[in-house]
Design a protein around this motif. Structure first.
Motif, PDB file in Angstrom:
ATOM      1  N   MET A  38       0.825  -1.203   0.000  1.00  0.00           N
ATOM      2  CA  MET A  38       0.000   0.000   0.000  1.00  0.00           C
ATOM      3  C   MET A  38       0.861   1.256   0.000  1.00  0.00           C
ATOM      4  N   ASP A  39       2.028   1.144   0.674  1.00  0.00           N
ATOM      5  CA  ASP A  39       2.911   2.309   0.741  1.00  0.00           C
ATOM      6  C   ASP A  39       3.330   2.780  -0.644  1.00  0.00           C
ATOM      7  N   ILE A  40       3.686   1.807  -1.455  1.00  0.00           N
ATOM      8  CA  ILE A  40       4.141   2.122  -2.813  1.00  0.00           C
ATOM      9  C   ILE A  40       3.047   2.856  -3.575  1.00  0.00           C
ATOM     10  N   GLN A  41       1.833   2.374  -3.327  1.00  0.00           N
ATOM     11  CA  GLN A  41       0.690   3.005  -3.979  1.00  0.00           C
ATOM     12  C   GLN A  41       0.570   4.479  -3.593  1.00  0.00           C
ATOM     13  N   LYS A  42       0.778   4.714  -2.265  1.00  0.00           N
ATOM     14  CA  LYS A  42       0.640   6.086  -1.782  1.00  0.00           C
ATOM     15  C   LYS A  42       1.705   6.985  -2.380  1.00  0.00           C
ATOM     16  N   ILE A  43       2.946   6.463  -2.438  1.00  0.00           N
ATOM     17  CA  ILE A  43       4.041   7.246  -3.016  1.00  0.00           C
ATOM     18  C   ILE A  43       3.712   7.578  -4.461  1.00  0.00           C
ATOM     19  N   LEU A  44       3.239   6.551  -5.172  1.00  0.00           N
ATOM     20  CA  LEU A  44       2.894   6.745  -6.577  1.00  0.00           C
ATOM     21  C   LEU A  44       1.829   7.822  -6.742  1.00  0.00           C
ATOM     22  N   SER A  45       0.795   7.763  -5.881  1.00  0.00           N
ATOM     23  CA  SER A  45      -0.291   8.707  -6.084  1.00  0.00           C
ATOM     24  C   SER A  45       0.168  10.131  -5.765  1.00  0.00           C
ATOM     25  N   LYS A  46       1.157  10.266  -4.851  1.00  0.00           N
ATOM     26  CA  LYS A  46       1.701  11.601  -4.578  1.00  0.00           C
ATOM     27  C   LYS A  46       2.401  12.149  -5.818  1.00  0.00           C
ATOM     28  N   LYS A  47       3.171  11.266  -6.456  1.00  0.00           N
ATOM     29  CA  LYS A  47       3.866  11.660  -7.679  1.00  0.00           C
ATOM     30  C   LYS A  47       2.891  12.147  -8.736  1.00  0.00           C
ATOM     31  N   MET A  48       1.706  11.565  -8.745  1.00  0.00           N
ATOM     32  CA  MET A  48       0.733  11.864  -9.777  1.00  0.00           C
ATOM     33  C   MET A  48      -0.097  13.100  -9.445  1.00  0.00           C
ATOM     34  N   LEU A  49       0.116  13.659  -8.257  1.00  0.00           N
ATOM     35  CA  LEU A  49      -0.699  14.790  -7.825  1.00  0.00           C
ATOM     36  C   LEU A  49      -0.708  15.951  -8.831  1.00  0.00           C
TER      37      LEU A  49
ATOM     38  N   VAL B 226      -4.135   3.302 -12.732  1.00  0.00           N
ATOM     39  CA  VAL B 226      -4.442   4.343 -13.707  1.00  0.00           C
ATOM     40  C   VAL B 226      -4.245   5.681 -13.009  1.00  0.00           C
ATOM     41  N   ASN B 227      -3.472   6.553 -13.630  1.00  0.00           N
ATOM     42  CA  ASN B 227      -3.029   7.804 -13.010  1.00  0.00           C
ATOM     43  C   ASN B 227      -2.447   7.526 -11.630  1.00  0.00           C
ATOM     44  N   GLY B 228      -1.733   6.414 -11.506  1.00  0.00           N
ATOM     45  CA  GLY B 228      -1.030   6.083 -10.271  1.00  0.00           C
ATOM     46  C   GLY B 228      -1.899   5.544  -9.170  1.00  0.00           C
ATOM     47  N   GLN B 229      -3.159   5.257  -9.429  1.00  0.00           N
ATOM     48  CA  GLN B 229      -4.005   4.834  -8.324  1.00  0.00           C
ATOM     49  C   GLN B 229      -4.854   3.602  -8.619  1.00  0.00           C
ATOM     50  N   ILE B 230      -5.201   2.907  -7.538  1.00  0.00           N
ATOM     51  CA  ILE B 230      -6.160   1.794  -7.558  1.00  0.00           C
ATOM     52  C   ILE B 230      -7.192   2.091  -6.477  1.00  0.00           C
ATOM     53  N   PRO B 231      -8.476   2.159  -6.736  1.00  0.00           N
ATOM     54  CA  PRO B 231      -9.105   2.013  -8.047  1.00  0.00           C
ATOM     55  C   PRO B 231      -8.740   3.162  -9.003  1.00  0.00           C
ATOM     56  N   MET B 232      -9.195   3.041 -10.239  1.00  0.00           N
ATOM     57  CA  MET B 232      -8.996   4.117 -11.205  1.00  0.00           C
ATOM     58  C   MET B 232      -9.761   5.345 -10.700  1.00  0.00           C
ATOM     59  N   PRO B 233      -9.379   6.559 -11.149  1.00  0.00           N
ATOM     60  CA  PRO B 233     -10.033   7.763 -10.627  1.00  0.00           C
ATOM     61  C   PRO B 233     -11.542   7.768 -10.881  1.00  0.00           C
ATOM     62  N   THR B 234     -12.281   8.391  -9.965  1.00  0.00           N
ATOM     63  CA  THR B 234     -13.720   8.566 -10.165  1.00  0.00           C
ATOM     64  C   THR B 234     -13.932   9.597 -11.268  1.00  0.00           C
ATOM     65  N   LEU B 235     -14.682   9.234 -12.277  1.00  0.00           N
ATOM     66  CA  LEU B 235     -14.989  10.169 -13.362  1.00  0.00           C
ATOM     67  C   LEU B 235     -16.384  10.734 -13.116  1.00  0.00           C
ATOM     68  N   THR B 236     -16.483  12.068 -13.119  1.00  0.00           N
ATOM     69  CA  THR B 236     -17.764  12.696 -12.809  1.00  0.00           C
ATOM     70  C   THR B 236     -18.224  13.580 -13.969  1.00  0.00           C
ATOM     71  N   PHE B 237     -19.464  13.449 -14.337  1.00  0.00           N
ATOM     72  CA  PHE B 237     -20.063  14.236 -15.416  1.00  0.00           C
ATOM     73  C   PHE B 237     -21.441  14.707 -14.965  1.00  0.00           C
ATOM     74  N   THR B 238     -22.007  15.659 -15.729  1.00  0.00           N
ATOM     75  CA  THR B 238     -23.395  16.040 -15.511  1.00  0.00           C
ATOM     76  C   THR B 238     -24.139  15.729 -16.801  1.00  0.00           C
ATOM     77  N   GLU B 239     -25.373  15.271 -16.668  1.00  0.00           N
ATOM     78  CA  GLU B 239     -26.163  14.938 -17.847  1.00  0.00           C
ATOM     79  C   GLU B 239     -26.156  16.133 -18.803  1.00  0.00           C
ATOM     80  N   GLY B 240     -25.913  15.871 -20.071  1.00  0.00           N
ATOM     81  CA  GLY B 240     -25.809  16.956 -21.040  1.00  0.00           C
ATOM     82  C   GLY B 240     -24.378  17.258 -21.449  1.00  0.00           C
TER      83      GLY B 240
END
Ligand SMILES: [Cu+2]
Length: 754
Positions: A1-12, A53-67
């Motif tokens: 998990m540590d490696i994951q955290k380091i990775l996600s910091k890099k991707m900030l 994906v983008n350094g994280q598991i799960p992949m980032p949450t993608l948010t949209f609005t209808e339209g």
């Protein structure tokens, strides 16, 4: 998990950049850049490969609005192909993300752009549709918000503080290895889960007869799920504290909406909450009339939106997701203060489940619901295994009680089922559309891990042609021993659940064994749409079909349809390898096997250390017939060398079989024709005729579960050969063994298997 955290910091910085780009195009086109890359994770103390994906598991949450219009750039930085499927979305077929069906795979070091208008709202998710990548990190939340001026906007629901949660599992085994072990009927996962259900355990629990009847009906011990996982994750963690949402600390009386997707590859999860009732407000991205329950099960790939309330101050309440087999769980702690836990779900009563299955199983392998007309998860046969519903010891229901499988009638605990889902709006399909009715039987074979529809896998069936503008109605009956979450791409269907014009819209229907469910959808978007079981290992085994529109325009992303189809079919045509060798004091014997849906290529050897013990290698190439695959005709090649005994005159005595046929050759090479048949008690009867007209009839059984880790095997045949042995399973690939063999005598040693 540590490696994951380091990775996600890099991707900030990249994440911030993404946010900025997003704002520039706000409300019109929303762009995401997804970098798919190998990573290393440590969930268990061991470092393993995963995909981030983008350094994280799960992949980032993608948010949209209808339209909005979605523009998603997938940058494949893996050394292998990939793809992304937008689960539950209405979109043009070429954006659906199924490699070799709606597009060609995204090759390494290339970028693929997905773009589609957002024409719906709700909780959905996205995942890789390539190979087994979904198991090792390629899943993420996909949220489409309602416009605030939407007439269906619900005050007190759609404006609540919200947390998207994606559930998943982690195994330290490579998913390819998991798939191979499932096909080889390895019971290693059962040992890990303490669910072997051996004769010893059966006797101890007073269920010897149950076990006998189970094997008489040719069943292997089964569990509600196949695979043992090391960790269960909610948004990538086994345990998460949530003390505030959007900067506002949570306090007593607050309501929170959880948008939950099951991104697990094969696990169903029970959802329970320490703070009281759970209010279900949406399913598979579609609103439902709020319904209060104590618990619900979320099928693989389903989504549920639920509302929970924080009842008291200074407390943080556990929201618990427990695997259906109850061996593992993950938690969210919601609120501020002392942790209020919920009691874990008690262990399943496996032998009660076995007894129930015995009653339902006919001798020919078909299931019999005994006139109960089961559907919509209302009758849950598994309640016989739930101590919290049917009591710790003996089940309290009797065999004539019509409610004996109805969890809600048997206990005060309210469990959600599909009949309770009601759409707040009418969901009728166009009245004058012609109706096409299709029927499917969900079929399977636990022992060889073959999963199919109407006993055909994807590569054995034609595409199902439908017409634009017609209503397609499907009646699905589950005649297999496991539940299957069936998923339709690109369309929502109405699940006919007794709610009339307000039947709920879904894109997954979970069907338990013996259930029959009816669903219907309006065929309104051309293309090739996958319809499949969402248990990853069932899908890869071929449990699915392709719906295709008549006279549709060719897909520009599939330049060579023949090649694409061959690649698509390769998934369920794949051969799985297995091998085992026993290094014993009296010789060396073992086997290697290659098998797929129908074919088996099997070589067995017995290599003695002396010329009188001899050496023997037998190879069989066979094809399994019938739905249950109990029958396998084969052709064989047999080579045997053994120095035969001579009498006092120097004449070879020869070996006489039970039929009086004599073999006088030291060195015997023979072709053969034969047939193997699985008898009750899982004994294999093998009859073989060799080209010298000798006949051999043989009975054998391997892996009789004597105790949790102890297996017995035996063989006897008309050549007056016999063998009996024991094996004690020490590790996944390692066992201690001993056997007595009529040719080679007594031996002991170690067995290695792959
Ligand atoms: Cu399935």
């Amino acid at each position: 998990m540590d490696i994951q955290k380091i990775l996600s910091k890099k991707m900030l910085p990249i994440a911030i950049l993404l946010l900025l780009t997003q704002n520039i195009y706000a409300q019109k086109t929303v762009r995401y850049d997804l970098y798919v890359k190998d990573t290393l994770v440590n969930f268990t103390g061991e470092i393993k490969r995963a995909i981030a994906v983008n350094g994280q598991i799960p992949m980032p949450t993608l948010t949209f609005t209808e339209g909005d219009t979605a523009e998603i750039y997938v940058h494949n930085e893996l050394n292998e192909e990939t793809s992304l499927h937008w689960h539950g979305l209405f979109l043009p077929n070429k954006e659906d993300g199924v490699p070799n069906l709606t597009q060609m795979p995204i090759e390494p070091n290339t970028t693929h752009k997905y773009t589609f208008p957002i024409i719906q709202h709700g909780t959905h998710w996205y995942h890789s549709h390539s190979g087994l990548q979904e198991q090792i990190g390629m899943y993420g939340n996909f949220v489409m918000l309602k416009k605030t001026n939407d007439p269906t906007f619900r005050k007190g629901i759609d404006d609540l503080p919200t947390v998207p949660i994606i559930l998943s599992e982690w195994t330290d085994y490579k998913p390819e290895n998991v798939h191979r072990m499932l096909h080889n009927a390895s019971d290693w996962f059962a040992i890990k889960k303490n669910a072997t259900q051996s004769y010893g355990e059966a006797i101890k629990e007073g269920h010897f007869k149950t076990k006998l009847k189970n094997e008489w009906k040719r069943m292997l011990a089964m569990d509600v799920s196949d695979i043992y996982y090391d960790k269960i994750l909610m948004n990538g963690n086994p345990s998460t504290d949530i003390k505030s949402i959007d900067g506002k600390p949570l306090k007593a009386g607050d309501k929170v909406r959880l948008r939950i997707s099951n991104g697990g590859a094969s696990s169903y999860f029970w959802l329970t909450y320490a703070g009281g009732k759970i209010t279900v407000v949406a399913n598979d991205g579609n609103d439902v009339e709020p319904v209060e329950v104590d618990r619900l099960i979320i099928a693989v790939s389903e989504t549920y939106d639920v509302i929970i309330t924080i009842p008291a101050e200074n407390t943080s309440y556990e929201f618990l997701a427990t695997t259906e087999d109850r061996t593992n769980s993950a938690s969210y702690y919601i609120g501020n203060g002392i942790k209020q836990l919920i009691s874990p779900l008690p262990r399943l009563k496996y032998f009660e489940g076995m007894k129930m299955m015995n009653d339902m199983m006919k001798m020919n392998g078909d299931l019999d619901d005994m006139g109960m007309n089961m559907s919509l998860n209302q009758m849950d046969m598994n309640v016989v295994m739930y101590p919290e519903i049917t009591g710790e010891a003996k089940p309290k229901q009797d065999d004539n009680d019509p409610n004996r499988y109805n969890a809600n009638a048997l206990a005060d605990i309210v469990t959600l089922n599909y009949a309770m889902l009601k759409s707040p709006t009418k969901t009728n399909l166009p009245k004058d559309a012609p109706v096409k009715e299709l029927k499917f039987e969900l079929t399977g074979n636990m022992n060889r891990y073959v999963w199919s529809l109407d006993n055909k896998v994807v590569s054995e069936a034609d595409k199902i042609l439908i017409k634009k503008g017609e209503t397609v109605r499907m009646v699905l009956h589950n005649n297999s021993m496991m539940r299957h979450p069936m998923h339709l791409h690109g369309h929502d269907f109405r699940l006919l659940n007794g709610q009339g014009e307000n039947a709920p819209l879904k894109n997954i229907v979970d069907i338990m064994p013996m259930e029959t469910d009816t669903l219907e959808f309006y065929a309104n978007v051309e293309g090739d749409w996958f319809f499949h079981c969402h248990i990853l290992y069932h899908m890869m085994s071929g449990m699915g079909r392709v719906f295709s529109y008549e006279n549709q325009a060719p897909n520009p992303l599939i330049p060579n349809p023949k090649l694409a189809q061959r690649n698509l079919f390769a998934d369920d045509r794949k051969f799985h390898v297995m091998a085992e060798n026993d290094f014993a004091t009296n010789g060396n014997d073992g086997m290697a096997m290659l098998q797929n849906t129908r074919w088996s290529i099997n070589t067995e050897w017995r290599l003695g250390y002396t010329k009188h013990h001899g050496q023997e290698i037998e190879t069989h190439v066979g094809r399994y017939l019938g739905k249950m695959q109990w029958l396998m005709p084969f052709i064989g090649f047999d080579w045997r060398y053994r120095k035969l005994v001579t009498d006092h005159t120097g004449m070879v005595e020869g070996e006489k079989n039970l039929f009086g046929q004599i073999n006088t050759k030291d060195n015997r090479r023979q072709f053969s024709l034969g047939v193997a048949y699985t008898l009750p008690m899982l004994v294999i009867l093998q009859t073989e005729i060799y080209h010298d007209e000798n006949v051999r009839v043989q009975l054998m059984r391997e892996d009789i579960p004597v105790a949790k880790r102890l297996r017995m095997s035996f063989m006897l045949n008309t050549d007056k050969e016999y063998m009996a042995g024991f094996k004690y399973i020490v590790g996944k690939n390692f066992a201690l063994s001993t056997h007595y063999d009529s040719d080679m005598g007594f031996g002991a040693g170690v067995t290695l298997n792959y």
